[in-house]
Motif scaffolding. Structure first.
Motif, short mmCIF file in Angstrom:
data_model
loop_
_atom_site.label_atom_id
_atom_site.label_comp_id
_atom_site.label_asym_id
_atom_site.label_seq_id
_atom_site.Cartn_x
_atom_site.Cartn_y
_atom_site.Cartn_z
N ARG A 136 -18.44 5.73 35.84
CA ARG A 136 -19.20 6.84 35.26
C ARG A 136 -20.01 7.57 36.32
O ARG A 136 -20.27 8.77 36.18
N ALA A 137 -20.42 6.85 37.37
CA ALA A 137 -21.19 7.49 38.44
C ALA A 137 -20.29 8.24 39.43
O ALA A 137 -20.78 8.89 40.35
N GLY A 138 -18.98 8.13 39.24
CA GLY A 138 -18.06 8.82 40.14
C GLY A 138 -17.90 8.13 41.48
O GLY A 138 -17.40 8.73 42.44
N MET A 139 -18.30 6.85 41.56
CA MET A 139 -18.21 6.13 42.83
C MET A 139 -16.93 5.33 42.95
O MET A 139 -16.69 4.70 43.98
N ALA A 140 -16.12 5.31 41.88
CA ALA A 140 -14.90 4.52 41.91
C ALA A 140 -13.79 5.26 41.20
O ALA A 140 -14.02 6.07 40.31
N ARG A 141 -12.57 4.94 41.59
CA ARG A 141 -11.40 5.47 40.91
C ARG A 141 -10.33 4.39 40.87
O ARG A 141 -10.30 3.50 41.73
N GLN A 142 -9.47 4.44 39.86
CA GLN A 142 -8.36 3.52 39.81
C GLN A 142 -7.33 3.94 40.85
O GLN A 142 -7.02 5.12 40.99
N LEU A 143 -6.80 2.97 41.56
CA LEU A 143 -5.94 3.29 42.69
C LEU A 143 -4.64 3.97 42.27
O LEU A 143 -4.03 4.66 43.07
N GLU A 144 -4.23 3.78 41.00
CA GLU A 144 -2.99 4.43 40.59
C GLU A 144 -3.21 5.83 40.07
O GLU A 144 -2.27 6.52 39.71
N GLU A 145 -4.47 6.25 39.98
CA GLU A 145 -4.73 7.55 39.40
C GLU A 145 -4.28 8.69 40.32
O GLU A 145 -4.46 8.65 41.52
N GLY A 146 -3.69 9.72 39.74
CA GLY A 146 -3.31 10.90 40.49
C GLY A 146 -4.47 11.88 40.53
O GLY A 146 -5.46 11.70 39.85
N PRO A 147 -4.33 12.93 41.30
CA PRO A 147 -5.45 13.85 41.47
C PRO A 147 -5.68 14.80 40.29
O PRO A 147 -6.79 15.26 40.09
N ARG A 148 -4.61 15.10 39.49
CA ARG A 148 -4.79 16.09 38.42
C ARG A 148 -4.12 15.65 37.13
O ARG A 148 -3.03 15.09 37.14
N LEU A 149 -4.80 15.93 36.03
CA LEU A 149 -4.24 15.72 34.70
C LEU A 149 -4.18 17.10 34.04
O LEU A 149 -5.14 17.86 34.11
N ILE A 150 -3.04 17.41 33.38
CA ILE A 150 -2.86 18.72 32.77
C ILE A 150 -2.33 18.53 31.35
O ILE A 150 -1.26 17.96 31.14
N ILE A 151 -3.12 18.98 30.37
CA ILE A 151 -2.70 18.99 28.97
C ILE A 151 -2.91 20.40 28.46
O ILE A 151 -4.04 20.84 28.27
N GLY A 152 -1.81 21.13 28.25
CA GLY A 152 -1.93 22.52 27.84
C GLY A 152 -2.69 23.32 28.89
O GLY A 152 -2.36 23.27 30.08
N ASP A 153 -3.73 24.03 28.45
CA ASP A 153 -4.53 24.81 29.40
C ASP A 153 -5.76 24.05 29.89
O ASP A 153 -6.63 24.62 30.55
N LEU A 154 -5.82 22.74 29.57
CA LEU A 154 -6.91 21.89 30.01
C LEU A 154 -6.48 21.14 31.27
O LEU A 154 -5.46 20.44 31.26
N VAL A 155 -7.24 21.31 32.35
CA VAL A 155 -6.88 20.72 33.63
C VAL A 155 -8.05 19.91 34.17
O VAL A 155 -9.19 20.40 34.21
N MET A 156 -7.77 18.67 34.59
CA MET A 156 -8.79 17.82 35.20
C MET A 156 -8.37 17.48 36.63
O MET A 156 -7.30 16.90 36.84
N ASP A 157 -9.19 17.84 37.59
CA ASP A 157 -8.99 17.45 38.99
C ASP A 157 -9.84 16.21 39.21
O ASP A 157 -11.07 16.30 39.30
N GLU A 158 -9.20 15.05 39.28
CA GLU A 158 -9.94 13.78 39.35
C GLU A 158 -10.64 13.60 40.69
O GLU A 158 -11.72 13.00 40.75
#
Length: 246
Positions: A136-158
């Motif tokens: 939640r603090a943004g200090m960690a990420r899962q190693l298999e996670e990619g940089p971007r998630l895209i659902i329709g016009d909703l985009v998350m740059d991890e």
């Protein structure tokens, strides 16, 4: 998928290096057991038995998180917390306390702690709470996670921790970001409140599922405000994120 030896998805710092955790407890046996459990996650761990050595170790390690006993031989954990924040203001702190009084819990959170567990506790609970805090603090990420998630016009740059819808930037809190990420990683799948609590908060809130309802409402106000809704309630089942049908 990268996993720890415990079978959980592996977490690392955003740059891919091991997370750094400082364990502060004057009970050497307990500190060693805790350290072992955290090393089992693949994390870099150091221990300290009193407040002075804890602050000194923090200066060298620059930890992402600290597991901090409230009662120490030379001072209390609240005083140590102030020293830790002077070294690294954004460090996540999980208090360990043998006291279950409401006043002690409030004092820990008020002092700047992020969470607490009451002794005796399970190692699984400590690890789960730390994983949740760090994500939640943004200090960690899962190693298999990619940089971007895209659902329709909703985009998350991890990597950048940015979310846009139809090109418009959406400001999210760390918890809102993690909740939306979980929904976006499971598009068109109905997720129960229990599943969301387990994944986003990483431990049972004692049945207080209203926290999920609250954060879903926060997300709706930011993601769906003035647009076709993407976040839907499935009565009696949970929530689902679906792209808008043209």
């Amino acid at each position: 998928m990268n996993t720890t030896r415990s079978g959980r998805p592996a977490l690392a710092r955003p740059d891919g290096t091991p997370l750094r955790v400082l364990v502060v407890d004057d009970d050497e046996d307990l500190a060693e057991v805790l350290s072992g459990a955290l090393r089992y996650e693949g994390w870099q761990v150091r221990t300290a038995g009193d407040g002075a050595s804890a602050v000194a170790a923090a200066r060298e390690l620059l930890p992402d998180a600290v597991v901090l006993d409230v009662m120490l031989p030379d001072t209390d954990g609240f005083a140590v917390l102030r020293g830790l924040h002077a070294v690294k203001p954004d460090v996540c702190v999980l208090f360990l306390t043998a006291r279950d009084a409401v006043e002690d819990r409030i004092a820990g959170i008020t002092a700047g702690g992020d969470d607490y567990v009451t002794k005796p506790f399970s190692l699984e609970e400590v690890v789960a709470r730390l994983r949740g805090l760090l994500r939640r603090a943004g200090m960690a990420r899962q190693l298999e996670e990619g940089p971007r998630l895209i659902i329709g016009d909703l985009v998350m740059d991890e990597d950048a921790r940015e979310v846009t819808r139809a090109g418009e930037l959406i400001e999210l809190s760390p918890t809102e970001f993690e909740l939306l990420r979980f929904l976006m990683r499971n598009p068109r799948r109905v997720l129960s409140k229990a599943q969301i609590l387990d994944r986003v908060w990483s431990y049972d809130f004692g049945g207080r599922a209203h926290v999920v309802e609250l954060y879903i409402s926060y997300l709706r106000k930011k993601v769906d405000a003035g647009r076709e809704p993407m976040i839907h309630t499935v009565r009696g089942a949970g929530y689902v994120l679906k792209p808008v049908t043209p």
